[in-house]
Design an enzyme around this catalytic site. Structure first.
Site, short mmCIF file in Angstrom:
data_model
loop_
_atom_site.label_atom_id
_atom_site.label_comp_id
_atom_site.label_asym_id
_atom_site.label_seq_id
_atom_site.Cartn_x
_atom_site.Cartn_y
_atom_site.Cartn_z
CB ALA A 67 -1.15 -0.22 1.42
N GLY A 110 0.52 -5.09 1.08
CA GLY A 110 -0.26 -5.23 0.18
C GLY A 110 -0.45 -5.48 -1.27
CD GLU A 113 -1.74 -8.28 3.48
OE1 GLU A 113 -2.07 -7.94 4.32
OE2 GLU A 113 -1.86 -6.70 2.80
CD GLU A 133 2.12 -5.85 5.97
OE1 GLU A 133 3.68 -6.50 5.98
OE2 GLU A 133 1.10 -5.84 4.56
N1 DAK Z 1 4.35 3.32 -0.86
C1 DAK Z 1 5.12 4.34 -1.40
N2 DAK Z 1 6.03 4.38 -1.72
C2 DAK Z 1 6.95 3.08 -1.89
C3 DAK Z 1 6.13 2.06 -1.67
C4 DAK Z 1 5.51 2.19 -1.07
N3 DAK Z 1 5.02 0.77 -0.22
N4 DAK Z 1 7.31 1.72 -1.61
C5 DAK Z 1 8.01 2.24 -2.47
N5 DAK Z 1 7.68 3.40 -2.74
C6 DAK Z 1 8.69 4.74 -3.70
C7 DAK Z 1 9.52 4.91 -2.87
O1 DAK Z 1 9.21 5.75 -1.78
C8 DAK Z 1 10.81 5.29 -3.64
O2 DAK Z 1 10.54 7.03 -4.35
P1 DAK Z 1 10.80 7.84 -4.28
O3 DAK Z 1 11.51 8.45 -3.56
O4 DAK Z 1 11.50 7.87 -5.40
O5 DAK Z 1 10.09 9.26 -5.02
C9 DAK Z 1 10.08 4.52 -5.32
O6 DAK Z 1 9.36 3.86 -4.65
C10 DAK Z 1 12.23 3.31 -5.07
O7 DAK Z 1 11.61 2.54 -4.21
P2 DAK Z 1 13.12 2.57 -3.39
O8 DAK Z 1 14.08 3.59 -4.01
O9 DAK Z 1 12.81 2.76 -1.93
O10 DAK Z 1 13.33 1.59 -4.47
P3 DAK Z 1 14.64 -0.07 -3.08
O11 DAK Z 1 15.00 -0.58 -4.57
O12 DAK Z 1 15.79 0.87 -2.94
O13 DAK Z 1 13.41 -0.32 -2.72
C11 DAK Z 1 12.20 -1.28 -1.93
C12 DAK Z 1 13.06 -1.72 -2.82
C13 DAK Z 1 10.39 -2.79 -1.81
C14 DAK Z 1 12.31 -2.69 -0.98
C15 DAK Z 1 11.37 -0.17 -0.65
O14 DAK Z 1 10.83 0.97 -1.83
C16 DAK Z 1 10.46 -0.62 0.61
O15 DAK Z 1 10.44 -1.28 1.86
N6 DAK Z 1 9.63 -0.34 0.46
C17 DAK Z 1 8.35 -0.78 0.93
C18 DAK Z 1 8.03 -1.31 1.35
C19 DAK Z 1 6.86 -1.80 2.52
O16 DAK Z 1 7.46 -1.39 3.50
N7 DAK Z 1 5.48 -2.34 1.54
C20 DAK Z 1 4.75 -2.21 2.91
C21 DAK Z 1 3.72 -1.54 2.91
S1 DAK Z 1 2.13 -1.33 4.04
C22 DAK Z 1 -5.69 -2.75 3.73
C23 DAK Z 1 -4.64 -3.38 2.52
C24 DAK Z 1 -3.76 -3.42 2.64
C25 DAK Z 1 -2.69 -2.32 3.61
C26 DAK Z 1 -3.22 -2.15 4.45
C27 DAK Z 1 -4.12 -1.93 4.70
N8 DAK Z 1 -6.98 -2.25 4.09
C28 DAK Z 1 -8.10 -3.22 3.30
C29 DAK Z 1 -7.47 -1.67 4.63
C30 DAK Z 1 -0.82 -2.61 3.18
C31 DAK Z 1 -0.42 -2.09 4.37
C32 DAK Z 1 1.41 -1.82 3.03
O17 DAK Z 1 0.95 -3.21 1.83
#
Ligand code: DAK
Length: 259
Positions: A67, A110, A113, A133
């Protein structure tokens, strides 16, 4: 209105549609707008007689990195309650036609998921799955603790959810999370091939078979068997059953019409 964050390919093969998540700069992070577009597209394709199987993919680098954290960061519990994202996810879950996830690169949070909401998963060698998360102070909220645990078992699910560790395509295949792994340049082609195989079959039988397999997740064995039996009987009311069995007897290929 033209969607902004997804691309819809109506017929990538006979009766096969493909939805591509398309926020490449953000690794296809699932913002609310993208999820609404995805929900609406799936609803429309589910109702379209020219579509029997739907593929969801991202690009080579990412299926979806979760997400959109930037969109979620400042939200309060009441904001989250009012946005009610669950109704969007619930609508996606109700898609009757088979969904095939074609995954390359990151499928996180997400994104993972959403992959697990699909019925079959084709992965490229570079695919990585995770529920990170916990590293941003929350936990999976769209089925990650439930579907992952059912797919890979408690030990690995607990490790992934509690540490946020990503697993490779190889580990995901071993654990039973995905169906197959192919070289990165072939992941979409392979998904289309698999989708075409299913799309050539009776769409009624396919939908009822999908519904019956999913029933195994939330019913007792007795209830599930009862549900299966009803769907099995019901298919004898279809022309496709007559055609399928007659074609076998005639030693020819069946032509299924979904009637
Ligand atoms: N959200 C927003 N931006 C994201 C992102 C994300 N999840 N993942 C990556 N980006 C963005 C980065 O901020 C970056 O943007 P700029 O800084 O260039 O503007 C760009 O994408 C490239 O990312 P990185 O520079 O970080 O790229 P790397 O190759 O170095 O790293 C990475 C890739 C995937 C390891 C890293 O980006 C990362 O850790 N990303 C976050 C992964 C994460 O934590 N995902 C879980 C998010 S929480 C719900 C339904 C679903 C959910 C919740 C509620 N309901 C139905 C209520 C789900 C929640 C989640 O998924």
């Amino acid at each position: 209105m033209q969607p902004q964050f997804i691309i819809i390919h109506q017929q990538v093969a006979p009766y096969v549609a493909h939805i591509q998540l398309n926020r490449p700069k953000e690794l296809n992070a699932l913002n609310l707008e993208l999820m609404t577009e995805l929900r609406d597209a799936l609803k429309a394709l589910d109702a379209d007689d020219n579509v029997r199987v739907i593929i969801i993919s991202g690009n080579e680098k990412a299926f979806a990195a979760g997400a959109d954290i930037k969109q979620m960061a400042g939200k309060t519990a009441m904001d989250m309650y009012n946005i009610d994202q669950f109704s969007t996810w619930d609508t996606i879950k109700k898609t009757k036609k088979p969904l095939i996830a074609a995954v390359s690169g990151f499928a996180l949070g997400g994104g993972c998921e959403l992959v697990m909401l699909c019925d079959m998963i084709v992965a490229s060698e570079t695919a990585r799955f995770g529920q990170p998360e916990i590293k941003i102070g929350v936990m999976p909220g769209a089925g990650g603790t439930q579907r992952l645990t059912r797919a890979v078992g408690k030990a690995l699910a607990m490790e992934m959810v509690l540490t946020g560790r990503f697993i490779s395509a190889e580990e995901a295949l071993r654990a039973g999370l995905i169906n197959r792994i192919v070289p990165v340049e072939l992941f979409l082609k392979e998904a289309i091939q698999l989708a075409s195989e299913v799309a050539a079959l009776s769409p009624l039988a396919v939908k009822m078979a999908k519904e019956s397999v999913l029933k195994a997740f939330d019913s007792s064995l007795e209830e599930g068997l009862h549900f299966e039996r009803k769907n099995f009987y019901l298919l004898f009311a279809s022309d496709d059953q007559k055609e399928g069995m007659q074609a076998f007897v005639d030693k020819r290929a069946p032509v299924f019409k979904g009637k």
